[in-house]
Every structure is written in C-alpha cells, then in structure tokens.
Design a protein around this motif. Structure first.
Motif, mmCIF file in Angstrom:
data_model
loop_
_atom_site.group_PDB
_atom_site.id
_atom_site.type_symbol
_atom_site.label_atom_id
_atom_site.label_comp_id
_atom_site.label_asym_id
_atom_site.label_seq_id
_atom_site.Cartn_x
_atom_site.Cartn_y
_atom_site.Cartn_z
ATOM 1 N N TYR A 1 0.837 -1.469 -0.002
ATOM 2 C CA TYR A 1 0.041 -0.293 -0.083
ATOM 3 C C TYR A 1 0.897 1.374 0.029
ATOM 4 C CZ TYR A 1 -3.246 -3.405 1.054
ATOM 5 O OH TYR A 1 -4.459 -4.302 1.046
ATOM 6 N N LEU B 1 -5.298 5.641 2.061
ATOM 7 C CA LEU B 1 -5.111 4.325 2.242
ATOM 8 C C LEU B 1 -6.356 3.744 2.767
ATOM 9 C CD1 LEU B 1 -2.020 5.178 4.533
ATOM 10 C CD2 LEU B 1 -1.930 3.601 2.313
ATOM 11 N N LEU C 1 4.388 -0.867 3.604
ATOM 12 C CA LEU C 1 3.512 0.344 3.460
ATOM 13 C C LEU C 1 4.552 1.237 3.007
ATOM 14 C CD1 LEU C 1 1.023 2.411 3.930
ATOM 15 C CD2 LEU C 1 1.738 2.986 6.278
#
Length: 661
Positions: free
Chosen positions: A77, A98, A130
C-alpha cells in the motif's frame, strides 16, 4: 516522484544501487532494539530511504518492494505525503487514500486521529508493506505506522525522520559512474557513448549522477541524433544551478515557445496530472495540438504517460516549472489559464451528471448541444471517467478554493462535483467526499460574506455529522446555520435549521427543548402556509410529546398531523399518523379508543396499498385485542398479517407494549 527506472523498448530496467539494496534487505532482517532489550517489537519495522528529489529514492523503494512479495503476502500500500508542488499532504487525506485502498469505509467528516487509528487497525492484522513516499517529517509518518511487527514501512524522505525510533536511514547520493553511463546508454543508444566514453563520463558528472538529470540529458540527446555527448556536457557546464535544474532548463529552453508554454502551465494541473483536454484548456490551444505536444513531452522525459490518455508531471519537476512560469508568464495569463481549466472541468462535470438524466429531459437536451469533446456517450463511460479522475477533481476543487481569486468558478466547480458524485455514486457512498466539498463551500461563503451559501453548507455538514452520530457537532452547526439563514433572510434555511435543532435535541433525549424548537419551526410553516411541512412538524411534535409522556398534547398533534396528510391526499402518511395516535391512546390507558383508531388506520393503509404498514397495524390490533380479552379476534388479525407478508411478517412487526418497543 523520481524514477530512474526507464522504459526502453517496453522493458523497465533498474540501474545501480546494488549496495543500497543489499543494506536495506539486511536492515529488514536485523534484530531491532526492542528485541535486543528483550521486548516484543510493538510496531512495524521502518526503513528510511533519504535523498534529494531526483536521486532515484522512489525508484529504489519500488525496486526493494518488488522483491518482497513472498515475505509480505497481504500486499503493498502506498501513500504520497507531499503534493507535486512541495506542500505537505494533510495526514487525514493520506489516511483517507489508504483506507480506500484497504477497502475500509470512511466515516464522513471523521477527524484525523480517527482516520489514522482506522488505518493502523486495518494494517494491524495484515502482513503488508506500507510505502510512505516523499515524507516531510516524522509527524507525518508516525500516525500511520501499523502496530504490527509483521508489517514493514518503507519511508522516502529528503532527510532524517527524527522521532521515529529504531530507523536506520539509507542515504542516496548520485549513481556510480558505471551505472549512470548504463542509464544514459539505454536512452541514447550505445554508439555515441562508445565513440566518446570520456565525454559520457563528463556528462554524468555534470548531471551529478542524479538519475532524473541523466534521464533528461539522455532524452534530449535521443531527440537530437546529430548532437554529441561532449556538446551537451559543454552546454550544461555553462549553466548555473544544481544538476537537475540545469538539465531541466536546457530541455525547457530547447522547446518551441508554444510547447514550452504548455509545459510550464502543466504545473497548474491538480496533482500534476492532466489529459489533452486539460492541457488544451490551460494553454488555450486545440485538443489535437495538446495531445501531440504531450506525446512529445513523454519522449523528452518531462511527463509520464499514465494510461487512459492521462499524463503526469514528475513531482521533482513541478517546482522547476513553476519557477520558469513565474519568470516568463504574466500573472494575468496564469490566472486566465487556471480559469480556462476550471471552466472546462465544470462543463465536463455538468455533462457527467446530465447523462444520468432521462432521455428527453432538459438536461439531456442541453447535453446534446455541447461540443463532442465535452459529451459522454453513456452513463457507464461517465461513471468510469468520474471514478478515474476523482482524486484530480477533488484536488482541483481544493486548489480553486485556496486560490481565492476565482471564487465564482470555484463555487460552480464544487456544486457540479457534488451533483455528479451524488448522481453516479449515491449520497451515502459519496458522503466522505461530500463532507470535504461542503467544507470548501463554507470556506468561500465565509470569505465572501455569502450568508445563504454559508447556511446551506452548514446544514449539509450538520446533516452528515448527525448521520455519523456526532450529534453535538451537528447541533452546533445547525445553530450556526440558523444565524446565517437569518442574516440572509432565507425562510427555507431558517425553518430547516430550527427543525434540525429540534431533531438534534430529540436525538439527545431532551424532549422539552426538542418540542420547543419544533414548535418554533411549526409557527413559521403555519405563517407561510406550507402544508406538507406543517403535517410533518405536527408529527414530530407528537413523537417527542409521546416520549415525554404528555399524551394529551401528543394525541392532539398526531390528529393534526393526520388531518394535514389527509388534506394533502397522502394516504400512507394519514394511515401512519392514525397508527401513532392509536399508540398514544394505548399508552394513555384508553384501549377501546385505540382499537377504533387502529382499525381506521388499517383501512386507510389498505386503501394506500401499503402492505407492510397494513400488516404491522394488523399485529398492533392483535396485541390490543389480547389486552382487551379477545384472543380469537387477535388470532384472526395475526393470520391476516402473516398472509400479507408471509414469513417476513415479524421483520415489520410494530409492537406497542411499551415506549421502548
């Protein structure tokens, strides 16, 4: 975003940085300070890739992450924490992006702390990577760090992230000469580098080994087959500034004036992203000319093609483009370019909404008169465009409002975007976006002293607050909307605000204040002879008086509501008001009257063909007959309700044994 990975023949290649990659991979495996101290790591491991814009830091992060798929099966992500122009992205907005990627529904108007907590919670059970790109400082990064030692965070920043514990930075300088020359060769072909390897070394030195500068230099040479590497190195040496700015200035100054102007004005595009239509609006040229120019820019490495006809200016070039624009373009020309872009966006949004209207409607007729470039062939195409362009459209609205000089266009843009999102996505799905848009309307209204628009924005925001359980916040906004409505002398806003204040007090269980505000709203509706609103307010008064145990007043108001609905020929409303009157009679200990009123309500529900209401009233009749000692008749009514609704009858049952039911 800097990208040293270059498309060559359709294949993306990564050059150099093997030492840095090895160090980063080793950092993933190394024992953390918490483990060394005998504690379980409470949060994700954080890797930092630090370097100036153009150093290839984002490309290095991408190369690192690409090799971690097996270790982190729940995916990667990404969030960008700096706008293309250099302004920090608010943490709340990064969290919103997100949450969307994570598939987590965002409450409209949620505070930053709530949003970041939702991100951390969603990532706490996932083995993910992330990537936080272009972070400004630790305050941006810290709230997004997952409380999950099995997750990995790769942060990209200009410098250290002081305050994030146990972070070992990987600091980037220029590429080593061998890798920089390999990158250059990929762009220019091998011949010019092979015949003069010393000039190639000199050129990459002039570029400081920065991948972004080497790419621009290589693209410039690729577009000029007769130019030598040594000539380019000499030209760069004659310019002042850092390697990236010198190389960019050379590319910019080599463009024809119309193309250079288009390139500069692309820095005005929201998020640095534009299609041919936006570029043509910015530059005041034809769409075909803009499309050809954008394709040429891709070849020069000053924009990237993102697919679906969209292009993006690399983030490290946006500040350089703005410097050139400030130096070469008059402020009036820049403002005109912004206005043209906003006007085209407004017309596209209006077209996007109009295509959802029925054939033959006024909106569809107006749509048919628009130029083909502004029309969508069908609803699906419009919805796809809106979803794809939504981040850019929202950014466009924010920029238009922040500009402060184009408020009329900004208001039109926000209104068009609200209507388009509501038409295609529905009010509930679009609520998080709508909350932000209503806030923008409020900003403009307060800046310009537009009381009517301020009242409307406050009412819309308060409604969204109320739907998400923030009743106290909603109450504050409804009161502010009432003041704004009075300042604008707007009867609709005044009446709506008073009724909504009453609704907030009702939600808070303050029946006295709720009744008082409903009474004020009713007085206004009576004075204006607004009969539908009168009937609704009589019903709301009846409800709060029932909750307060004032059954005599409640019964009078329910009867008044019933009379109002009957005058309006609203048969379902009439039946429901009668059913509520029957409920009050039951609470007041008058079962015979309750029975008669309920029977009348059943008959009107039958005439209104409201099967669910009729079945629910049949069940209430059954309950009342049980209490009156007639179980046989009660069974008949229950059977009738079951026949109406089958096995689902219980789902619609209205019991009346107590106020809590």
């Amino acid at each position: 975003m800097t990208d040293q990975a270059v498309a060559a023949g359709g294949v993306r290649s990564f050059f150099g940085r093997q030492r840095e990659l090895k160090a980063l991979r080793a950092d993933i495996e190394r024992t953390g300070l918490d483990t060394l101290a005998g504690h379980k790591a409470p949060r994700a491991r954080v890797l930092l890739i630090a370097g100036r814009a153009g150093s290839g830091r984002t490309a290095l992060a991408g190369e690192l992450v690409a090799g971690l798929g097996d270790a982190y099966p729940d995916g990667v992500y990404r969030a960008r924490l700096t706008e293309p122009g250099g302004d920090p992205v608010p943490t709340a907005r990064a969290a919103q992006g997100l949450l969307k990627d994570l598939g987590v529904a965002e409450p409209p108007g949620a505070a930053e702390d709530e949003l970041t907590e939702m991100v951390r919670e969603a990532l706490s059970v996932r083995r993910t990577v992330l990537v936080l790109d272009d972070a400004v400082d630790a305050e941006q990064v810290d709230p997004l760090l997952p409380d999950n030692p099995d997750a990995l965070v790769v942060a990209v920043a200009k410098g250290p992230l002081t305050g994030i514990p146990d972070v070992r930075p990987c600091t980037l300088g220029g590429l080593d000469p061998k890798s920089a020359i390999e990158l250059l060769t990929t762009l220019t072909g091998s011949v010019r580098v092979t015949v003069d390897p010393q000039a190639a070394e000199t050129l990459v030195e002039e570029c400081g080994g920065q991948p972004a500068a080497v790419v621009l230099a290589g693209r410039w040479l690729a577009a000029r087959p007769k130019a030598s590497v040594a000539d380019l190195a000499k030209r760069l040496r004659a310019l002042n500034g850092d390697p990236l700015s010198r190389t960019f200035r050379l590319v910019h100054d080599s463009l024809p004036q119309p193309a250079a102007r288009i390139l500069r004005f692309l820095s005005l595009a929201p998020l640095g992203r534009a299609d041919a239509h936006a570029a043509s609006a910015l530059a005041g040229c034809s769409v075909s000319a803009a499309e050809t120019t954008l394709a040429g820019f891709v070849g020069l490495g000053v924009v990237r093609e993102e697919g679906a006809g969209e292009y993006e200016v690399p983030g490290h070039l946006v500040p350089l483009l703005r410097e050139q624009m400030e130096e070469r373009d008059r402020p009036a020309e820049v403002q005109l370019a912004r206005a043209r872009m906003l006007e085209r966006t407004v017309r596209l949004l209006q077209s996007c909404r109009a295509v959802t209207e029925p054939e033959g409607s006024a909106a569809r007729k107006k749509l048919a008169g628009l130029p083909r470039a502004l029309r969508f062939p069908n609803v699906a195409a419009a919805a796809e465009w809106l979803e794809r362009r939504r981040p850019v459209l929202l950014a466009s609205a924010r920029l238009a409002v922040a500009d402060g000089e184009l408020d009329t266009l900004a208001r039109r843009l926000v209104a068009a975007l609200v209507r388009a999102e509501t038409a295609h996505r529905g009010a509930e799905a679009a609520a998080p976006d709508l909350y932000g848009l209503h806030r923008l309307v409020l900003d403009v209204a307060e800046r310009r002293g537009l009381h009517r628009e301020r009242a409307a924005a406050l009412l819309n925001l308060a409604d969204l607050d109320a739907k998400t359980g923030r009743t106290e916040d909603a109450l504050t906004r409804y009161r502010a909307a009432l003041d704004a409505g009075k300042a604008a002398n707007d009867p609709y806003a005044i009446g709506r605000a008073m009724e909504s204040v009453g609704g907030s007090y009702q939600e808070l269980g303050d029946w006295q204040r709720a009744g008082d505000w409903y009474g004020r709203a009713l007085a206004q509706r009576l004075a204006r002879d607004e009969r539908a609103d009168q009937a609704r307010l009589y019903a709301r008064l009846g409800a709060v008086q029932t909750y307060a145990g004032r059954y005599g007043e409640a019964l009078r108001n329910w009867r008044a509501a019933a009379a109002g609905y009957r005058r309006l020929s609203d048969l379902p409303g009439y039946a429901r008001a009668l059913s509520e009157a029957a409920r009050v009679q039951e609470y007041a200990g008058r079962p015979e009257e309750c029975l008669r009123t309920c029977e009348e309500a059943v008959e009107w529900a039958r005439r209104a063909q409201d099967v669910r209401l009729q079945a629910a009233l049949q069940l209430r009749l059954a309950d009342t007959l049980d209490r009156l000692g007639d179980p046989a008749a009660a069974r008949l009514h229950r059977s009738a309700a079951e026949r109406l609704l089958g096995t689902e009858a219980s789902a619609y049952e209205i019991r009346s044994a107590s106020l809590e039911d």
